[in-house]
Motif scaffolding. Structure first.
Motif, PDB file in Angstrom:
ATOM      1  N   VAL A   8       0.714  -1.154  -0.014  1.00  0.00           N
ATOM      2  CA  VAL A   8      -0.040  -0.008  -0.109  1.00  0.00           C
ATOM      3  C   VAL A   8       0.841   1.392  -0.253  1.00  0.00           C
ATOM      4  N   LEU A   9       0.747   1.938  -0.917  1.00  0.00           N
ATOM      5  CA  LEU A   9       1.433   3.372  -1.242  1.00  0.00           C
ATOM      6  C   LEU A   9       0.787   4.546  -0.610  1.00  0.00           C
ATOM      7  N   GLY A  10       0.870   5.001   0.693  1.00  0.00           N
ATOM      8  CA  GLY A  10      -0.003   6.364   0.918  1.00  0.00           C
ATOM      9  C   GLY A  10       0.658   7.385   0.535  1.00  0.00           C
ATOM     10  N   VAL A  11      -0.062   8.390  -0.033  1.00  0.00           N
ATOM     11  CA  VAL A  11       0.611   9.732  -0.528  1.00  0.00           C
ATOM     12  C   VAL A  11      -0.244  10.906  -0.014  1.00  0.00           C
ATOM     13  N   THR A  12       0.573  11.796   0.776  1.00  0.00           N
ATOM     14  CA  THR A  12      -0.055  12.807   1.616  1.00  0.00           C
ATOM     15  C   THR A  12       0.256  14.010   1.010  1.00  0.00           C
ATOM     16  N   GLY A  13      -0.178  15.106   1.609  1.00  0.00           N
ATOM     17  CA  GLY A  13      -0.193  16.500   1.062  1.00  0.00           C
ATOM     18  C   GLY A  13       1.232  17.211   1.404  1.00  0.00           C
ATOM     19  N   SER A  14       2.127  17.089   0.564  1.00  0.00           N
ATOM     20  CA  SER A  14       3.222  17.675   0.365  1.00  0.00           C
ATOM     21  C   SER A  14       3.606  17.834  -0.856  1.00  0.00           C
ATOM     22  N   ILE A  15       4.660  18.920  -1.346  1.00  0.00           N
ATOM     23  CA  ILE A  15       5.120  19.072  -2.569  1.00  0.00           C
ATOM     24  C   ILE A  15       5.545  17.794  -3.040  1.00  0.00           C
ATOM     25  N   ALA A  16       6.382  17.124  -2.268  1.00  0.00           N
ATOM     26  CA  ALA A  16       6.994  15.953  -2.847  1.00  0.00           C
ATOM     27  C   ALA A  16       6.165  14.908  -3.336  1.00  0.00           C
ATOM     28  N   ALA A  17       4.946  15.177  -3.213  1.00  0.00           N
ATOM     29  CA  ALA A  17       3.704  14.098  -3.684  1.00  0.00           C
ATOM     30  C   ALA A  17       4.036  13.685  -5.250  1.00  0.00           C
ATOM     31  N   TYR A  18       4.793  14.741  -5.872  1.00  0.00           N
ATOM     32  CA  TYR A  18       4.871  14.176  -7.380  1.00  0.00           C
ATOM     33  C   TYR A  18       5.855  13.087  -7.407  1.00  0.00           C
ATOM     34  N   LYS A  19       6.832  13.040  -6.508  1.00  0.00           N
ATOM     35  CA  LYS A  19       7.960  12.094  -6.391  1.00  0.00           C
ATOM     36  C   LYS A  19       7.186  10.667  -6.053  1.00  0.00           C
ATOM     37  N   ALA A  20       6.124  10.837  -5.548  1.00  0.00           N
ATOM     38  CA  ALA A  20       5.467   9.534  -5.038  1.00  0.00           C
ATOM     39  C   ALA A  20       5.027   8.724  -6.331  1.00  0.00           C
ATOM     40  N   VAL A  21       4.804   9.305  -7.568  1.00  0.00           N
ATOM     41  CA  VAL A  21       4.509   8.712  -8.712  1.00  0.00           C
ATOM     42  C   VAL A  21       5.747   7.779  -9.244  1.00  0.00           C
ATOM     43  N   GLU A  22       6.869   8.488  -9.050  1.00  0.00           N
ATOM     44  CA  GLU A  22       8.125   7.679  -9.242  1.00  0.00           C
ATOM     45  C   GLU A  22       8.471   6.310  -8.533  1.00  0.00           C
ATOM     46  N   VAL A  23       7.894   6.569  -6.997  1.00  0.00           N
ATOM     47  CA  VAL A  23       7.993   5.505  -5.949  1.00  0.00           C
ATOM     48  C   VAL A  23       7.152   4.353  -6.408  1.00  0.00           C
ATOM     49  N   ALA A  24       5.694   4.747  -6.893  1.00  0.00           N
ATOM     50  CA  ALA A  24       4.945   3.771  -7.476  1.00  0.00           C
ATOM     51  C   ALA A  24       5.424   2.999  -8.589  1.00  0.00           C
ATOM     52  N   ARG A  25       6.147   3.762  -9.696  1.00  0.00           N
ATOM     53  CA  ARG A  25       6.485   2.984 -10.953  1.00  0.00           C
ATOM     54  C   ARG A  25       7.699   2.138 -10.331  1.00  0.00           C
ATOM     55  N   LEU A  26       8.770   2.489  -9.611  1.00  0.00           N
ATOM     56  CA  LEU A  26       9.826   1.674  -8.997  1.00  0.00           C
ATOM     57  C   LEU A  26       9.422   0.788  -8.312  1.00  0.00           C
ATOM     58  N   LEU A  27       8.218   0.635  -7.500  1.00  0.00           N
ATOM     59  CA  LEU A  27       7.684  -0.656  -6.888  1.00  0.00           C
ATOM     60  C   LEU A  27       7.203  -1.432  -7.833  1.00  0.00           C
ATOM     61  N   LYS A  28       6.372  -1.043  -8.770  1.00  0.00           N
ATOM     62  CA  LYS A  28       5.933  -1.775  -9.771  1.00  0.00           C
ATOM     63  C   LYS A  28       7.097  -2.515 -10.565  1.00  0.00           C
ATOM     64  N   LYS A  29       8.071  -1.762 -11.056  1.00  0.00           N
ATOM     65  CA  LYS A  29       9.116  -2.127 -11.688  1.00  0.00           C
ATOM     66  C   LYS A  29       9.709  -3.481 -11.022  1.00  0.00           C
ATOM     67  N   ARG A  30       9.987  -3.381  -9.748  1.00  0.00           N
ATOM     68  CA  ARG A  30      10.406  -4.393  -9.140  1.00  0.00           C
ATOM     69  C   ARG A  30       9.656  -5.609  -8.492  1.00  0.00           C
ATOM     70  N   GLY A  31       8.448  -5.576  -9.190  1.00  0.00           N
ATOM     71  CA  GLY A  31       7.499  -6.489  -8.819  1.00  0.00           C
ATOM     72  C   GLY A  31       6.366  -6.507  -8.095  1.00  0.00           C
ATOM     73  N   ALA A  32       6.316  -5.323  -7.184  1.00  0.00           N
ATOM     74  CA  ALA A  32       5.253  -5.163  -6.268  1.00  0.00           C
ATOM     75  C   ALA A  32       4.050  -5.002  -6.788  1.00  0.00           C
TER      76      ALA A  32
END
Ligand code: CTP
Length: 410
Positions: A8-32
């Protein structure tokens, strides 16, 4: 990592939220298999659609979603059970506060309240918000519950200033969560920890003993996790078929309480932490027979008992005057009035914290999942679990670190 691990990837209200898209992509890429959850704050920065496109799953927002063929599955409950790991990246100050206080007013916080999965938090906020005593107190509380913090680090912040509060890089976050994040911790490096574990055998004669149902599993889990987290670990272990799994743990096997005390005293000189989990017999036969007691012997019907030494109390009385910085942890397995009995043991045995649990015919010794309470003199009891023994071990070790941190004032 296992392919298909549900994160589960929780994303909350911070400007760094745009980087969470990359976190999601990397998690997927590594099989999650990634389930995104956005707070209201997050939706000011990124959209659910972005995460849906990257993860291939509907992103959750509220607690009101139902799913399943007959619409009887409550989404946040199902998500909580399905999660193998939960990561919140970025975690805002507001989210950390809501999580600490058990809010459940959106999909993410409700899922966190319903889960027993391990949780990683990657904060991102302005330096002063991160350093504020309110935020730091919340972080300490969450760490005490076993939540793992990733960062923040120092760098450029959204305000244009430079300072601590910057989210870790997505790669680093994903490494920490998908590597065996728990095993990679080295936060106990430099500490020497002595653990007493297992039951004792108090001889009646050469073939019979007085003992109890302890298996030593809890103490061994603590020893293993402490060694994995970088500590030098010694275990004094009563009779059990179990053994430490981590090769670096130094093991001394003993049988009786008197032997356990001698072995523990010999191993205690330079320790930083004592964790007494052993289920020591309070009494021993006063007059153990050199030959097997016969049924016809009048002494066979009645055992005269002598009181055993209290290993924990003896060691704490010996260690305290020598070292102001030693941390002492006791355990209390109780069938009733758990908190009151544990508090009494805290002061009677000179402990910094007592880990209490309820035992009885249906729970406790040997049972798979455990629920405990950490009892200290200065704070309300901290509950933890149900969790497996490794989870409880991490919780106990986190309590030790937190107490040491408080004492050193850092
Ligand atoms: N302990 C110990 N030596 C003893 C008895 C207990 O080191 N002889 C330690 C245990 O390892 C545990 C704590 O003291 O950390 C509490 O153990 P428990 O058996 O609950 O305490 P008792 O003093 O025996 O209390 P009671 O039997 O009255 O509940």
């Amino acid at each position: 990592m296992q392919v298909g691990l549900r994160v589960v990837l929780g994303v909350t209200g911070s400007i760094a939220a745009y980087k969470a898209v990359e976190v999601a992509r990397l998690l997927k890429k590594r099989g999650a298999d990634v389930q995104a959850m956005l707070t209201d704050g997050a939706s000011h920065f990124v959209t659910a659609l972005t995460f849906e496109a990257v993860t291939g799953r509907p992103a959750r927002r509220t607690v009101w979603g139902m799913s399943g063929e007959d619409l009887r599955k409550i989404e946040h409950v199902e998500d909580a059970y399905a999660a193998d790991r939960i990561l919140i990246a970025p975690a805002s100050a507001n989210f950390i506060t809501r999580y600490t206080h058990g809010f459940a007013d959106d999909a993410l916080t409700a899922t966190l309240l319903s889960t027993s999965a391990p949780v990683w938090v990657a904060p991102a906020m302005e330096s002063n918000m991160w350093r504020h005593p309110a935020t730091q107190a919340n972080v300490a509380t969450l760490q005490g519950r076993g939540v793992r913090f990733l960062g923040p680090t120092t760098g450029d912040l959204a305000s244009g200033r430079t300072g601590d509060g910057r989210m870790w890089a997505p790669e680093r976050i994903v490494d920490a969560v998908l590597g065996d994040g728990a095993a990679q911790r080295t936060d106990l490096e430099g500490l020497t920890i002595l653990v007493t574990a297992g039951p004792t055998w108090e001889p009646i004669d050469p073939v019979r003993v007085l003992t109890n149902r302890s298996t030593g599993a809890m103490g061994l889990a603590i020893a293993d996790r402490a060694a994995e987290r970088g500590a030098r670990v010694r275990v004094v272990l009563g009779p059990t078929h179990l053994a430490p799994s981590v090769p670096s743990v130094a093991l001394t096997r003993v049988e009786s309480a008197v032997d356990m005390l001698a072995a523990a005293e010999a191993a205690a000189d330079d320790i930083d932490v004592l964790i007494a989990t052993a289920a020591v017999s309070d009494y021993r036969p006063a007059d153990p027979r050199p030959r097997k007691l016969k049924r016809s012997d009048p002494a066979a019907a009645t055992l005269a008992l002598a009181e055993n030494p209290d290993i924990l109390a003896t060691l704490s009385a010996r260690l305290r005057p020598r070292s102001a910085s030693v941390t002492i942890v006791g355990f209390a397995a109780e069938t009733d009035d758990v908190v009151r009995h544990a508090q009494a043991k805290l002061s009677r045995k000179g402990c910094d914290v007592v880990i209490a649990n309820r035992v009885g015919p249906d729970r406790g010794f040997g049972a798979g999942e455990t629920e405990v309470l950490a009892i200290t003199a200065s704070a309300p009891p901290v509950p933890f679990g149900p969790a497996d023994k490794a989870g409880v071990a991490d919780f106990v070790l986190d309590q030790v670190l937190e107490l040491r941190r408080q004492r050193s004032g850092s």
